[in-house]
Design a protein around this motif. Structure first.
Motif, PDB file in Angstrom:
ATOM      1  N   GLU A 181      39.727  29.249  42.343  1.00 25.65           N
ATOM      2  CA  GLU A 181      38.969  29.841  41.238  1.00 25.65           C
ATOM      3  C   GLU A 181      38.160  31.042  41.721  1.00 25.65           C
ATOM      4  N   GLU A 182      37.556  30.932  42.911  1.00 27.14           N
ATOM      5  CA  GLU A 182      36.779  32.046  43.455  1.00 27.14           C
ATOM      6  C   GLU A 182      37.668  33.253  43.734  1.00 27.14           C
ATOM      7  N   ARG A 183      38.877  33.007  44.264  1.00 27.60           N
ATOM      8  CA  ARG A 183      39.787  34.115  44.532  1.00 27.60           C
ATOM      9  C   ARG A 183      40.271  34.747  43.224  1.00 27.60           C
ATOM     10  N   ALA A 184      40.418  33.927  42.166  1.00 32.57           N
ATOM     11  CA  ALA A 184      40.853  34.466  40.879  1.00 32.57           C
ATOM     12  C   ALA A 184      39.799  35.393  40.294  1.00 32.57           C
ATOM     13  N   ARG A 185      38.521  35.095  40.489  1.00 32.17           N
ATOM     14  CA  ARG A 185      37.446  35.946  39.965  1.00 32.17           C
ATOM     15  C   ARG A 185      37.408  37.300  40.656  1.00 32.17           C
ATOM     16  N   THR A 186      37.805  37.347  41.904  1.00 30.41           N
ATOM     17  CA  THR A 186      37.785  38.612  42.652  1.00 30.41           C
ATOM     18  C   THR A 186      39.136  39.313  42.661  1.00 30.41           C
ATOM     19  N   GLY A 187      40.109  38.710  41.984  1.00 28.90           N
ATOM     20  CA  GLY A 187      41.442  39.331  41.926  1.00 28.90           C
ATOM     21  C   GLY A 187      42.240  39.158  43.180  1.00 28.90           C
ATOM     22  N   GLY A 188      41.978  38.105  43.962  1.00 27.87           N
ATOM     23  CA  GLY A 188      42.673  37.938  45.239  1.00 27.87           C
ATOM     24  C   GLY A 188      43.707  36.837  45.231  1.00 27.87           C
ATOM     25  N   LEU A 189      44.219  36.429  44.047  1.00 25.73           N
ATOM     26  CA  LEU A 189      45.233  35.376  43.997  1.00 25.73           C
ATOM     27  C   LEU A 189      46.546  35.864  44.608  1.00 25.73           C
ATOM     28  N   THR A 190      47.194  34.968  45.337  1.00 20.45           N
ATOM     29  CA  THR A 190      48.464  35.300  45.979  1.00 20.45           C
ATOM     30  C   THR A 190      49.594  34.503  45.330  1.00 20.45           C
TER      31      THR A 190
END
Length: 454
Positions: A181-190
């Motif tokens: 969820e934290e990576r999704a907020r910063t646009g860092g999903l892989t």
């Protein structure tokens, strides 16, 4: 005081003197304007208490572009009174609709035809195509899934939530989802995160499916019925009610005494709380033991039932058991059919194929389908029209309802057929003679004794 006067008094009490009828149309106009602004269709049914063809009422309807549904559907019919106390054929009730609605059919009932509280007005009804109402073909209501959770039972809901949370902790959902969820907020999903999320969704769906199965209170038919199992359940109910009674809670003593009589337990009220609890635990142990042998107990119960039915109906136990097996098989077959054919697949007839002399044609409209069905019914129920019994000398002697004198002669074997009848008809009439052993039996009176009734 009339209703008009009551409404007038109300407006004066609010310091807003208004004519009640004028106020009604003003307020209704405001609501219609709001509905039209929202893009809604209008279907307005009302008892106007005056002639709907009267200038003011008709002008108000035309102002909003509404159409009189019954005038549109039946322009050739005269106006009729919709209130029983009206003797001037004045229609004061109607349904008005937006012009864009597709009206299929409509009409009035007779006065008190349905006797809904002995109302003195006709029932007005209207059938409208739902696609023109909603803008699309509304789907039929879906059948409730058989494994749905009984939401009325808080204990079942708590059991469901506890199981899901326990499985989530076991599979470490929080540890995997919160960093994602934290990576999704910063646009860092892989792409690996997307695969992991899909796997978690599949796993969560499986967990909830298992939770639904485990949290249902019971499955109907899980324990096959037998008299032993039924008595165990009655006894458990008896001791549960006695626990409430000994605890000082409200309990139905008449129901307790009925169960005591059915189970032949005479000492329930003489037991203390400890004795009641001991008897309850003993009954539960016995019930759990019988549940393991439920199939064998069921077979024994069915055999005993077949023997009792054989004695009552003067047949064999084997025949009765076979009859019950056939009934159970038929019931199971129809249960399977109902599970496969849900409500969405049970539509009315949309097409009928009619086989003519050398071709097959399809009937698609309602009128063509009805005509084809009537023709088929007429054909099926008139197949005997050209048989010997429906024409010629036999028809003259018997008629449509079988004349009693001729029938008596046929049954006694004294009937003399006409020489013009064919050979096989004469043989058939001869075979219709009643055997002597049946003719000598005493007549059936239809009387039923109390013993036979019991």
């Amino acid at each position: 005081m009339t209703v008009f006067s009551q409404h007038e008094y109300y407006f004066h009490s609010k310091k807003t003197p208004r004519n009640p009828r004028t106020a009604f149309f003003e307020d209704l106009s405001a609501d219609i304007q709001r509905w039209l602004d929202d893009g809604d269709q209008i279907i307005l049914g009302a008892d106007f208490n005056e002639d709907i063809q009267e200038t003011a009422v008709s002008a108000w309807r035309e102002q909003w572009g509404l159409v009189d549904a019954y005038k549109l559907l039946h322009p050739q019919l005269p106006m009729v009174a919709t209130c029983q106390s009206n003797s001037k054929q004045t229609q004061i009730d109607s349904i008005w609709t937006s012009p864009g609605l597709d009206l299929l059919r409509g009409g009035f009932s007779g006065f008190q035809e349905l006797d809904m509280g002995s109302a003195d007005h006709r029932l007005l009804w209207l059938d409208i195509d739902d696609e023109t109402v909603y803008g699309f073909r509304a789907p039929l209501p879906a059948k409730r899934p058989s494994d749905s959770i009984p939401l009325h039972d808080p204990l079942i809901i708590q059991r469901y939530n506890d199981y899901v949370q326990q499985q989530h902790r076991y599979h470490r959902f929080a540890e995997k989802l919160f960093p994602m969820e934290e990576r999704a907020r910063t646009g860092g999903l892989t792409e690996d995160d997307a695969v992991t999320y899909e796997q978690l969704c599949i796993l969560d769906a499986g967990i909830r499916t298992r939770a639904r199965k485990q949290c249902r209170p019971f499955y109907a038919g899980q324990v096959p019925y037998s008299d032993v199992i039924a008595n165990d359940r009655k006894e458990i109910k008896l001791w549960n009610m006695m626990v409430s009674y000994r605890s000082g809670k409200r309990a139905d003593t008449r129901a307790i005494r009925r169960l005591m009589k059915q189970l032949d337990i005479r000492h329930a009220f003489r037991l203390s709380m400890e004795g009641v609890d001991k008897a309850r635990k003993s009954c539960l142990r016995r019930y759990r033991k019988h549940k393991k042998d439920a199939v064998a107990l069921r077979d024994t119960f069915v055999k005993d039932l077949a023997e009792r039915r054989a004695i009552k109906y003067n047949t064999t136990a084997t025949a009765q058991e076979k009859m019950m097996q056939t009934q159970r098989k038929t019931k199971r077959d129809f249960q399977r059919i109902n599970r496969i054919l849900d409500k969405n697949q049970r539509h009315s007839i949309a097409t009928v194929e009619v086989v003519d002399d050398s071709s097959t044609r399809q009937c698609l409209s309602r009128s063509d389908i009805e005509l084809a069905c009537m023709d088929e019914g007429q054909r099926r129920f008139s197949q005997a029209n050209h048989t010997p019994f429906m024409e010629g000398p036999l028809f003259v002697d018997l008629g449509y309802l079988a004349a009693q004198n001729t029938v008596d002669c046929i049954l006694s074997g004294t009937y003399e057929p006409d020489p013009s009848l064919d050979e096989y008809t004469k043989k058939f009439l001869k075979e219709l003679a009643m055997p002597a052993e049946i003719a000598e039996c005493p007549p059936i009176t239809g009387a039923l004794s109390t013993a036979d009734h019991i």
